[in-house]
Design a protein around this motif. Sequence first.
Motif, PDB file in Angstrom:
ATOM      1  N   ARG A 110       8.453  -4.836  -0.412  1.00 41.34           N
ATOM      2  CA  ARG A 110       7.104  -5.378  -0.558  1.00 41.34           C
ATOM      3  C   ARG A 110       6.918  -6.546   0.422  1.00 41.34           C
ATOM      4  NH1 ARG A 110       9.156  -4.949  -5.765  1.00 41.34           N
ATOM      5  NH2 ARG A 110       8.133  -3.436  -7.152  1.00 41.34           N
ATOM      6  N   ARG A 111       5.902  -6.442   1.239  1.00 46.58           N
ATOM      7  CA  ARG A 111       5.577  -7.496   2.214  1.00 46.58           C
ATOM      8  C   ARG A 111       6.807  -7.852   3.052  1.00 46.58           C
ATOM      9  NH1 ARG A 111       3.083  -9.352  -2.470  1.00 46.58           N
ATOM     10  NH2 ARG A 111       4.524 -11.123  -2.685  1.00 46.58           N
ATOM     11  N   TYR A 130       5.459  -1.170   0.473  1.00 43.56           N
ATOM     12  CA  TYR A 130       4.131  -1.721   0.243  1.00 43.56           C
ATOM     13  C   TYR A 130       3.876  -2.856   1.237  1.00 43.56           C
ATOM     14  CZ  TYR A 130       4.776   0.651  -4.260  1.00 43.56           C
ATOM     15  OH  TYR A 130       5.039   1.583  -5.242  1.00 43.56           O
ATOM     16  N   ASP A 131       2.838  -2.708   2.051  1.00 41.58           N
ATOM     17  CA  ASP A 131       2.472  -3.743   3.023  1.00 41.58           C
ATOM     18  C   ASP A 131       3.667  -4.115   3.907  1.00 41.58           C
ATOM     19  OD1 ASP A 131      -0.162  -3.924   1.988  1.00 41.58           O
ATOM     20  OD2 ASP A 131       0.592  -5.153   0.342  1.00 41.58           O
ATOM     21  N   ASN A 150       2.585   2.673   1.521  1.00 43.91           N
ATOM     22  CA  ASN A 150       1.286   2.148   1.123  1.00 43.91           C
ATOM     23  C   ASN A 150       0.987   0.889   1.944  1.00 43.91           C
ATOM     24  OD1 ASN A 150      -0.951   1.044  -0.219  1.00 43.91           O
ATOM     25  ND2 ASN A 150      -0.284   1.829  -2.201  1.00 43.91           N
ATOM     26  N   GLY A 151      -0.023   0.967   2.809  1.00 40.22           N
ATOM     27  CA  GLY A 151      -0.371  -0.179   3.630  1.00 40.22           C
ATOM     28  C   GLY A 151       0.660  -0.485   4.696  1.00 40.22           C
ATOM     29  N   THR A 153       2.179  -0.409   8.501  1.00 42.02           N
ATOM     30  CA  THR A 153       1.621  -0.408   9.857  1.00 42.02           C
ATOM     31  C   THR A 153       2.752  -0.347  10.883  1.00 42.02           C
ATOM     32  OG1 THR A 153       1.569  -2.831   9.944  1.00 42.02           O
ATOM     33  CG2 THR A 153      -0.416  -1.708   9.157  1.00 42.02           C
ATOM     34  N   LYS A 170      -0.578   6.236   1.951  1.00 40.81           N
ATOM     35  CA  LYS A 170      -1.844   5.687   1.500  1.00 40.81           C
ATOM     36  C   LYS A 170      -2.158   4.471   2.365  1.00 40.81           C
ATOM     37  CE  LYS A 170      -4.281   3.909  -2.569  1.00 40.81           C
ATOM     38  NZ  LYS A 170      -4.176   3.566  -4.021  1.00 40.81           N
ATOM     39  N   LYS A 171      -3.256   4.543   3.082  1.00 40.90           N
ATOM     40  CA  LYS A 171      -3.654   3.465   3.993  1.00 40.90           C
ATOM     41  C   LYS A 171      -2.520   3.120   4.955  1.00 40.90           C
ATOM     42  CE  LYS A 171      -6.882   1.388   0.683  1.00 40.90           C
ATOM     43  NZ  LYS A 171      -7.226   0.170  -0.096  1.00 40.90           N
ATOM     44  N   ALA A 172      -1.756   4.110   5.353  1.00 44.95           N
ATOM     45  CA  ALA A 172      -0.712   3.914   6.360  1.00 44.95           C
ATOM     46  C   ALA A 172      -1.381   3.994   7.723  1.00 44.95           C
ATOM     47  CB  ALA A 172       0.375   4.964   6.219  1.00 44.95           C
ATOM     48  N   ASP A 173      -1.322   2.914   8.480  1.00 42.75           N
ATOM     49  CA  ASP A 173      -2.060   2.823   9.740  1.00 42.75           C
ATOM     50  C   ASP A 173      -1.113   3.056  10.915  1.00 42.75           C
ATOM     51  OD1 ASP A 173      -3.745   2.251  11.834  1.00 42.75           O
ATOM     52  OD2 ASP A 173      -4.625   0.491  10.879  1.00 42.75           O
TER      53      ASP A 173
END
Length: 217
Positions: A110-111, A130-131, A150-151, A153, A170-173
């Motif tokens: 996470r982060r 996550y992020d 998820n999130g 980049t 999910k929202k993977a850029d």
Amino acid sequence: MTPPDELADLPYADLLRPHTGPLAVEGDYDTVHFDRLAFEDEAANGSRFLECAVTDCTFTDTTLRRSRINDLWATGSRFTGVSLAESDWLDSSLTACSLAGVEAFGAVLRRVTFRRCKLDSVNLRATALYDVAFEDCVLRDVDFGEAKLNGVTFPGSSIERARLGRATLKKADLRGAVTIDLADGYESLRGAVISSSQLLDLAPALAQTLGITVTDR
């Protein structure tokens, strides 16, 4: 939040104390500085790392399975054949680090930020990210199979022969990635964000995955 570039910029820099000796199973490392140390064939399963710094260290065939890693700052370090399976990461960063043959399946991140890192044959199967940011990294033969992204980049990163089979995005850029080359799992790109130029590059593989025959004759 962008991780600091210098050790002195860490909010807990003045509290760090140097580490000496081997690692320990279920060890408790709070505001510890691991500096220019070499760990080989050591076990630290179930350990806890809180507000620690790792600079210019090498970890070889070391097991850190089920460790909890919060606010870790690492730079210039090498992880080879390390087991981080089922570990839990939060608010941490790795800069200019090399990870080769690392097992991190079942981990939760996470982060977490990877900056200018090289990940070679890293097993992230069934991880939850996550992020998480991979900035200016090289990801070669990384296994994201059955993982949750998820999130996540990838600005400035090269993705080479990555595995995405049965992964959930999910929202993977992916728009910032320099290259996107998958060994499998093109169908798992559902939920990702890509650029129009990347779509053109991926079109042949996507068509093959969907069973579409493209012919002008």
